[in-house]
Design a protein around this motif. Sequence first.
Motif, short mmCIF file in Angstrom:
data_model
loop_
_atom_site.label_atom_id
_atom_site.label_comp_id
_atom_site.label_asym_id
_atom_site.label_seq_id
_atom_site.Cartn_x
_atom_site.Cartn_y
_atom_site.Cartn_z
N LEU A 7 0.84 -1.20 0.00
CA LEU A 7 0.00 0.00 0.00
C LEU A 7 0.88 1.26 0.00
N SER A 23 2.73 -0.48 3.95
CA SER A 23 2.32 -1.75 4.57
C SER A 23 2.07 -2.79 3.49
N VAL A 24 2.33 -4.05 3.84
CA VAL A 24 2.22 -5.15 2.88
C VAL A 24 1.01 -6.01 3.27
N CYS A 25 0.08 -6.18 2.35
CA CYS A 25 -1.16 -6.94 2.60
C CYS A 25 -1.21 -8.19 1.77
#
Lengths: 461, 461
Positions: A173, A177-179
């Motif tokens: 994002l 942050s990594v989703c």
Amino acid sequence: MNTPTLESSLAEIVGAKNILTESEDIIPYSFDGTAAIKRLPRAIVFPSDAQQISEILKLARSQTPPVPVVTRGSGTGLSGGSVPVEGALVVCLTKMNRVLELDTANLTLLAEAGAVTQEIYDAADKAGLFYPPDPGSMRVSTIGGNVAENAGGLRGLKYGVTRNYVMGMEVVLADGSVCWLGNKCVKDVAGYNLRDLFIGSEGTLGIITKVLLKLLPKPAARQTLLATYAQMDAAAATVSDIIASKIIPCTLEFLDRKTIRCVEDFAHAGLPLDAEAVLLIESDGHAAAVADEAAQIEEIARKHGATSVRRARDSAEAAQLATARRSAFSALARLRPTTILEDATVPRSELAHMVRFVEGVATRHALDIATFGHFGDGNLHPTILTDERNTDEMHRVEAAMREIFDEALRVGGTITGEHGVGLAKKKFLPAQLGDASYTLLKNIKRALDPDGLLNPGKIFD
Amino acid sequence: MNTPTLESSLAEIVGAKNILTESEDIIPYSFDGTAAIKRLPRAIVFPSDAQQISEILKLARSQTPPVPVVTRGSGTGLSGGSVPVEGALVVCLTKMNRVLELDTANLTLLAEAGAVTQEIYDAADKAGLFYPPDPGSMRVSTIGGNVAENAGGLRGLKYGVTRNYVMGMEVVLADGSVCWLGNKCVKDVAGYNLRDLFIGSEGTLGIITKVLLKLLPKPAARQTLLATYAQMDAAAATVSDIIASKIIPCTLEFLDRKTIRCVEDFAHAGLPLDAEAVLLIESDGHAAAVADEAAQIEEIARKHGATSVRRARDSAEAAQLATARRSAFSALARLRPTTILEDATVPRSELAHMVRFVEGVATRHALDIATFGHFGDGNLHPTILTDERNTDEMHRVEAAMREIFDEALRVGGTITGEHGVGLAKKKFLPAQLGDASYTLLKNIKRALDPDGLLNPGKIFD
């Protein structure tokens, strides 16, 4: 101690050999497959995983002012979605190109975003499985780009588009942050479907780094037909009648007279030079079903006055016919300096009307427009053969495009069926969406990327 | 002049006969199909179009404090998604129940959100077309509820779920604006895909008022088989082998011993009472393909030790077998005062493990759990037969559910395959999504419904 430059900090993240900053190295990243749009970025980085991308985004955001980030794969896009903003940092994913897992028990394939579409198809094929989406650029395009643009292809009528095969993804994002979105479950309704929001978001909401794809069993049989027509209306009537007969072929493609001649000259596939239109039709599935379907299709084509219906005798001939269709863009692109490939799309019932309308536009504006496309999907590719250096002609191109889009919308269509909005079509988007939907789109962008870091100026300003 | 009450203003909008405020009238709207959750709303309104709903939302927002709005159709949901918040205004869409258009040229159907799913299926069927999603409640459920929950059904393996058939929708946003999302085009990439965001959003992002559905040609033939097993593992191995053999049946359902006995007692479909497991398998498509597929499936089932494989001789027998499976929930619900139907879902490869795990949970917590479900989709329905008045037992139910969800997630599954999060599962959602995705969800909710007007407290707090 000197303050590190952006470039030196980037080199720390990705390694010095994975960053380009010299102008001669940067120029190849200043454009994509879209005609007449070029913008010079500041630097190109080639990250190797989501973590590096997260750090890159945090770094870009921390600059004063923040440095915009534009993601790209192979740069085959046709709406300027991966053309950089002037001075942007380009994140190029071509080094993240591995197929990570082929799960034959769950019929899924996990790949990094930079994996080439054709390699994914081939990996599935080797295991007797099938990845249906086949955008025209699949030999070089990356799966991440396909997902970001929700790429279509020749099998959309029966099999749908890229969206229909994405089960999950890893996405970085704007805040770094990594989703993970989605999983290997055939059914999952836990929370909002954000996976589908990122599919087709053209790099403006996040950077897709891994993709989990759904595969199908490979169809057992396939039959390719080429139907030739002396009149375009007869071809359109054939398509309507096939659908009305409850037949959904895998492929239902159309070439007009200009495209036929041009392709034949280029690919020598034996297309009939005197035809006004040809339909390339492919049926696949169980052998008996394919045989029945092909017979029905041939009967329908003849009923509507096809001057000939040729059935490919073997897979080599089928491949030759498919290649003829696939080479349409390249063949047309040789004729004039600038080739503008449009993809206005309409409900299938409006096809014949739309093809005639495009012909009228070409005449009215004295333009050279060849039309081919995915007739079964209502997805036309009016291809404007022009010269971007000719200002007067480009004004007429602009007027023609606007008329084509307006008419597509008037009959319930869309300004883009499979190429995306990007830079090329953003001024036409408000008319399609209307105020409430357009505001909603901007609202989503603001929520996910409040600083406008990701691919700014694409889809909307 | 008196200040108008909320109720009188609502009556102005929808007409006095389309509002309920008396407590005996309101009670039936205080719950849905979910066990053990009831909350009393303030009033129920029955609007007739999107414009009225827009006015209702503006009115609800203008109150001090704003009055929360909960949308419902027939109230067949199984996660509490349409259970009102205490004191909420319920917008019930059952009077917006018309099928507005069946477009056989484009294979689409347009319906109001309150149209009953079965009526949509029937309207398509009459035209030789097919609307595949078939949630268990389809005889009474509304299409708007199906879309809001992204309902599944028995045909998910081959045909997907509700999401795969929604081409467009009309939706009223929290601010009262009315949007159209999507159209009749098979391909459309103009802007973010917000249609898919609303599908499965459980009434928390907007109120869906019309739905444009994709239809398919009706399959020409169909064959139903019932395979009986002395061991659950053999049934699971059959399923894995069918998929590994590149066969995707339309339906691949599983009933365990307890469910079999209970269903047979209820529906008298001739299920074998001594079996540990049965698989109900349906193949559809071209007659020759179905015949081949059924033969292959029978061979695979026997190879894995099926004690019998029964082929339905005709559509009446096929319907009887399907009804047996469809009545599983009703049959089980007769046994104890409270029936908690779960829908933890796992990748197909984890099915046998998961069924055994659920059996272990039942034993450890001394609970009565019957399991059936969509085996082909990895979508299990462990059904806990209990009594909500027994506090001690309910504590064990709670512990059992948590263990089942934890294990589903550990093997890459989801807490809900087709029922939604609603009230019933919101405390389990963070563990599935992880911090970044969960934050993203809340971010989307805040962007679309900043005042938390729509179905507050569902999916998350």
